[in-house]
Design an enzyme around this catalytic site. Structure first.
Site, PDB file in Angstrom:
ATOM      1  N   HIS A   1       0.881  -1.194   0.000  1.00  0.00           N
ATOM      2  CA  HIS A   1       0.000   0.000   0.000  1.00  0.00           C
ATOM      3  C   HIS A   1       0.909   1.231   0.000  1.00  0.00           C
ATOM      4  O   HIS A   1       1.790   1.348  -0.859  1.00  0.00           O
ATOM      5  CB  HIS A   1      -0.935  -0.114   1.208  1.00  0.00           C
TER       6      HIS A   1
ATOM      7  N   HIS B   1      -2.298  -1.996  -9.714  1.00  0.00           N
ATOM      8  CA  HIS B   1      -3.304  -1.421  -8.823  1.00  0.00           C
ATOM      9  C   HIS B   1      -4.548  -2.284  -8.874  1.00  0.00           C
ATOM     10  O   HIS B   1      -4.896  -2.795  -9.936  1.00  0.00           O
ATOM     11  CB  HIS B   1      -3.644   0.017  -9.267  1.00  0.00           C
TER      12      HIS B   1
ATOM     13  N   ASP C   1       2.779   5.724  -6.390  1.00  0.00           N
ATOM     14  CA  ASP C   1       4.019   5.595  -5.631  1.00  0.00           C
ATOM     15  C   ASP C   1       5.260   5.494  -6.510  1.00  0.00           C
ATOM     16  O   ASP C   1       6.376   5.561  -6.009  1.00  0.00           O
ATOM     17  CB  ASP C   1       3.954   4.345  -4.731  1.00  0.00           C
TER      18      ASP C   1
HETATM   19  N1  ACO Z   1       4.880  -6.560 -10.482  1.00  0.00           N
HETATM   20  C1  ACO Z   1       4.765  -7.750 -11.122  1.00  0.00           C
HETATM   21  N2  ACO Z   1       3.625  -8.446 -11.228  1.00  0.00           N
HETATM   22  C2  ACO Z   1       2.530  -7.908 -10.638  1.00  0.00           C
HETATM   23  C3  ACO Z   1       2.563  -6.680  -9.978  1.00  0.00           C
HETATM   24  C4  ACO Z   1       3.789  -5.998  -9.910  1.00  0.00           C
HETATM   25  N3  ACO Z   1       3.891  -4.821  -9.290  1.00  0.00           N
HETATM   26  N4  ACO Z   1       1.334  -6.399  -9.503  1.00  0.00           N
HETATM   27  C5  ACO Z   1       0.556  -7.420  -9.865  1.00  0.00           C
HETATM   28  N5  ACO Z   1       1.264  -8.339 -10.557  1.00  0.00           N
HETATM   29  C6  ACO Z   1       0.768  -9.567 -11.172  1.00  0.00           C
HETATM   30  C7  ACO Z   1       0.413 -10.595 -10.118  1.00  0.00           C
HETATM   31  O1  ACO Z   1       1.523 -11.409  -9.804  1.00  0.00           O
HETATM   32  C8  ACO Z   1      -0.699 -11.346 -10.800  1.00  0.00           C
HETATM   33  O2  ACO Z   1      -0.119 -12.194 -11.777  1.00  0.00           O
HETATM   34  P1  ACO Z   1      -0.786 -13.638 -12.096  1.00  0.00           P
HETATM   35  O3  ACO Z   1      -2.141 -13.326 -12.664  1.00  0.00           O
HETATM   36  O4  ACO Z   1       0.154 -14.281 -13.041  1.00  0.00           O
HETATM   37  O5  ACO Z   1      -0.881 -14.346 -10.763  1.00  0.00           O
HETATM   38  C9  ACO Z   1      -1.456 -10.254 -11.558  1.00  0.00           C
HETATM   39  O6  ACO Z   1      -0.465  -9.232 -11.816  1.00  0.00           O
HETATM   40  C10 ACO Z   1      -2.622  -9.667 -10.794  1.00  0.00           C
HETATM   41  O7  ACO Z   1      -2.128  -9.133  -9.566  1.00  0.00           O
HETATM   42  P2  ACO Z   1      -2.853  -9.247  -8.175  1.00  0.00           P
HETATM   43  O8  ACO Z   1      -1.819  -9.499  -7.112  1.00  0.00           O
HETATM   44  O9  ACO Z   1      -4.000 -10.193  -8.254  1.00  0.00           O
HETATM   45  O10 ACO Z   1      -3.434  -7.785  -8.038  1.00  0.00           O
HETATM   46  P3  ACO Z   1      -4.029  -7.121  -6.713  1.00  0.00           P
HETATM   47  O11 ACO Z   1      -5.130  -6.252  -7.149  1.00  0.00           O
HETATM   48  O12 ACO Z   1      -4.347  -8.135  -5.665  1.00  0.00           O
HETATM   49  O13 ACO Z   1      -2.783  -6.265  -6.153  1.00  0.00           O
HETATM   50  C11 ACO Z   1      -1.276  -4.515  -5.814  1.00  0.00           C
HETATM   51  C12 ACO Z   1      -2.641  -4.916  -6.376  1.00  0.00           C
HETATM   52  C13 ACO Z   1      -1.160  -4.947  -4.329  1.00  0.00           C
HETATM   53  C14 ACO Z   1      -1.155  -2.983  -5.858  1.00  0.00           C
HETATM   54  C15 ACO Z   1      -0.174  -5.177  -6.668  1.00  0.00           C
HETATM   55  O14 ACO Z   1      -0.258  -4.722  -8.008  1.00  0.00           O
HETATM   56  C16 ACO Z   1       1.229  -4.918  -6.115  1.00  0.00           C
HETATM   57  O15 ACO Z   1       1.661  -5.635  -5.214  1.00  0.00           O
HETATM   58  N6  ACO Z   1       1.962  -3.870  -6.622  1.00  0.00           N
HETATM   59  C17 ACO Z   1       3.273  -3.552  -6.118  1.00  0.00           C
HETATM   60  C18 ACO Z   1       3.139  -2.765  -4.809  1.00  0.00           C
HETATM   61  C19 ACO Z   1       2.615  -1.358  -5.029  1.00  0.00           C
HETATM   62  O16 ACO Z   1       3.104  -0.626  -5.891  1.00  0.00           O
HETATM   63  N7  ACO Z   1       1.641  -0.962  -4.175  1.00  0.00           N
HETATM   64  C20 ACO Z   1       1.087   0.381  -4.222  1.00  0.00           C
HETATM   65  C21 ACO Z   1      -0.315   0.370  -4.733  1.00  0.00           C
HETATM   66  S1  ACO Z   1      -0.950   2.013  -4.810  1.00  0.00           S
HETATM   67  C22 ACO Z   1      -1.305   2.370  -3.232  1.00  0.00           C
HETATM   68  O17 ACO Z   1      -1.641   1.576  -2.428  1.00  0.00           O
HETATM   69  C23 ACO Z   1      -1.142   3.715  -2.817  1.00  0.00           C
END
Ligand code: ACO
Length: 437
Positions: free
Chosen positions: A268, A307, A363
């Site tokens: 987050h 996201h 971010d």
């Molecule tokens: N890098 C690589 N792969 C990713 C990323 C990433 N940053 N984010 C998602 N994916 C992939 C997942 O591994 C998944 O792949 P799969 O379908 O092969 O299993 C797919 O994309 C879908 O991702 P989910 O984890 O299901 O997406 P979710 O909605 O649960 O998570 C989140 C969203 C937590 C923001 C995620 O994208 C992430 O961890 N990003 C990196 C951390 C980040 O930047 N957080 C800030 C968010 S903005 C905020 O809170 C202010």
């Protein structure tokens, strides 16, 4: 006219149900009537992490994730960032309308009146180790304010609520600046109420021996715009925590401490700190492709990417690029920007990221700006939390006024043992216990 009913045929019983739809949503409680027999509990919905569950109705923030749209109270984020200052936007988010000049003057005066923190709070902060993480200090200090303002527990009195809002919005920059000065071992700087919200924050961060702090106008405006972009984001993880904790009628100081704790996690608000660590690890532009390959092979995530709601460019990331230009003109260009731009370019052309609709989020670039301004990465999430206090308070207030809301208490699907007898300790089989049998 649209038929607002959903027909469900239960194949177990061949019974047919018509469930009303409200704004394209099913009320989960309407599923409970669907039973296999009279003793049956009824059907529940199962939705870990709220992937497809609306937990409330809200009139505060609108996001269209597929089209990259963000609006506060109907106003596009781009217009608010261009035409308003942070305290105007805070007023809008909390009270629903932009203030006129008289309302704004009164609002600013109230917030400014509450910028000081009690000397005991200052002493409390002094107790932290010099290398304590600023976010840990920030969270604890928010919670500690609850002990200083015990009347804040009276959450049903609108006047009491409003006073705590003034206090929280007024004091968070002071607390944040104190955590920063504490980690550097510098003496604390008291608020200067002649300055604007962001200028005063900069004063408390960076004034040394000069009698009056004069903020760089471009940096103050850039920080103000960053605050506007971070002020609310509908039902994100920390807003959901604010609502859940607030639903037990806890006071707003402990509620915001809990929300800030949720924000601190790397998935987050803590992601901005992680982005800088990642850029440090990559080190140079030419190592970007190899890093992307590592991510695709399942070794970690590209921090600042992806996201839950945005499946298109995060509109805040676009405005942040504008803020970056303003800041770099004053501070000089952060060399990490080149690595970040290359990372974005390579990722956005890569099938892995295209297929999953992974774009830079808020971010991704904010940390590079904060670092150019002179902040250590550990401070980045605190900088996010200052404006987000406004969103948390708006969500909390809306929840308390919503007759549909009750104490947040989800159901579960129990997967543990059926009832069993306790075996006396001398008769328990060690290996069975260890294997969980
Ligand atoms: N890098 C690589 N792969 C990713 C990323 C990433 N940053 N984010 C998602 N994916 C992939 C997942 O591994 C998944 O792949 P799969 O379908 O092969 O299993 C797919 O994309 C879908 O991702 P989910 O984890 O299901 O997406 P979710 O909605 O649960 O998570 C989140 C969203 C937590 C923001 C995620 O994208 C992430 O961890 N990003 C990196 C951390 C980040 O930047 N957080 C800030 C968010 S903005 C905020 O809170 C202010």
């Amino acid at each position: 006219m649209k038929n607002e009913l959903l027909g469900i045929l239960d194949k177990r019983t061949e019974a047919y149900y018509e469930i009303p739809l409200y704004k394209d949503a099913v009320r989960a409680m309407d599923l409970r009537q669907i039973k296999a027999g009279s003793a049956d509990f009824g059907v529940m919905s199962y939705d870990p992490a709220f992937l497809n569950t609306a937990s409330c109705q809200s009139a505060i923030t609108f996001i269209d994730g597929d089209n990259g749209i963000l609006r506060y109270r109907g106003y596009p984020i781009e217009q608010l960032a261009e035409k308003c200052n942070f305290l105007e936007v805070a007023y809008l988010i909390l009270f629903g309308e932009l203030p006129n000049q008289t309302e704004l003057n009164d609002w600013v005066a109230q917030i400014t009146h509450h910028t000081m923190i009690h000397e005991k709070t200052k002493k409390f902060l002094e107790g932290f180790s010099h290398d304590a993480h600023p976010m840990g200090m920030f969270i604890s200090t928010l919670a500690a304010l609850s002990t200083i303002y015990p009347e804040s527990r009276n959450v049903h009195d609108p006047e009491v609520r409003r006073l705590q809002m003034y206090r929280l919005i007024g004091k968070v920059p002071t607390i944040a600046a104190y955590t920063y000065r504490h980690s550097l071992g510098y003496p604390y700087v008291y608020p200067d109420n002649e300055l604007s919200y962001t200028e005063n924050f900069m004063n408390m961060l960076w004034r040394m021996v000069e009698p009056k702090y004069h903020a760089n106008a471009a940096l103050a405006r850039a920080l103000d715009v960053l605050f506007i972009l971070h002020a609310d984001h509908e039902q994100n993880c920390s807003a959901n925590v604010m609502r859940a904790v607030g639903s037990s009628q806890a006071d707003p100081f402990v509620c915001t401490a809990a929300a800030a704790a949720a924000l601190s996690g790397p998935l987050h608000g803590g992601a901005n700190e992680e982005v800088l660590k990642m850029l440090d690890e990559i080190g140079s532009k030419d190592r970007v492709p190899a890093y992307i390959e590592r991510i695709k092979a399942g070794h970690g995530k590209l921090m600042g990417f992806g996201h839950r709601i945005y499946k298109n460019y995060d509109p805040r990331a676009r405005i942040i690029k504008w803020a970056a230009d303003q800041v770099f003109e004053a501070t000089g260009r952060n060399p990490k920007l080149d690595i970040a731009l290359e990372l974005e370019r390579v990722a956005l052309e890569d099938e892995y990221f295209i297929k999953r609709k992974l774009y830079p989020n808020v971010d991704f670039y904010s940390g590079i700006i904060y670092q150019a301004m002179g902040f250590k990465p550990e401070m980045f999430t605190v900088l996010f939390a200052i404006p987000r206090i406004v969103g948390w308070l708006a969500q909390w207030q809306e929840m308390l006024d919503d007759p549909d809301q009750k104490i947040a208490r989800p159901r579960q699907i129990y997967t543990g043992h059926d009832v069993r007898e306790v075996v006396p300790i001398e008769k328990r089989d060690l290996s069975a216990a260890l294997s969980g049998v």
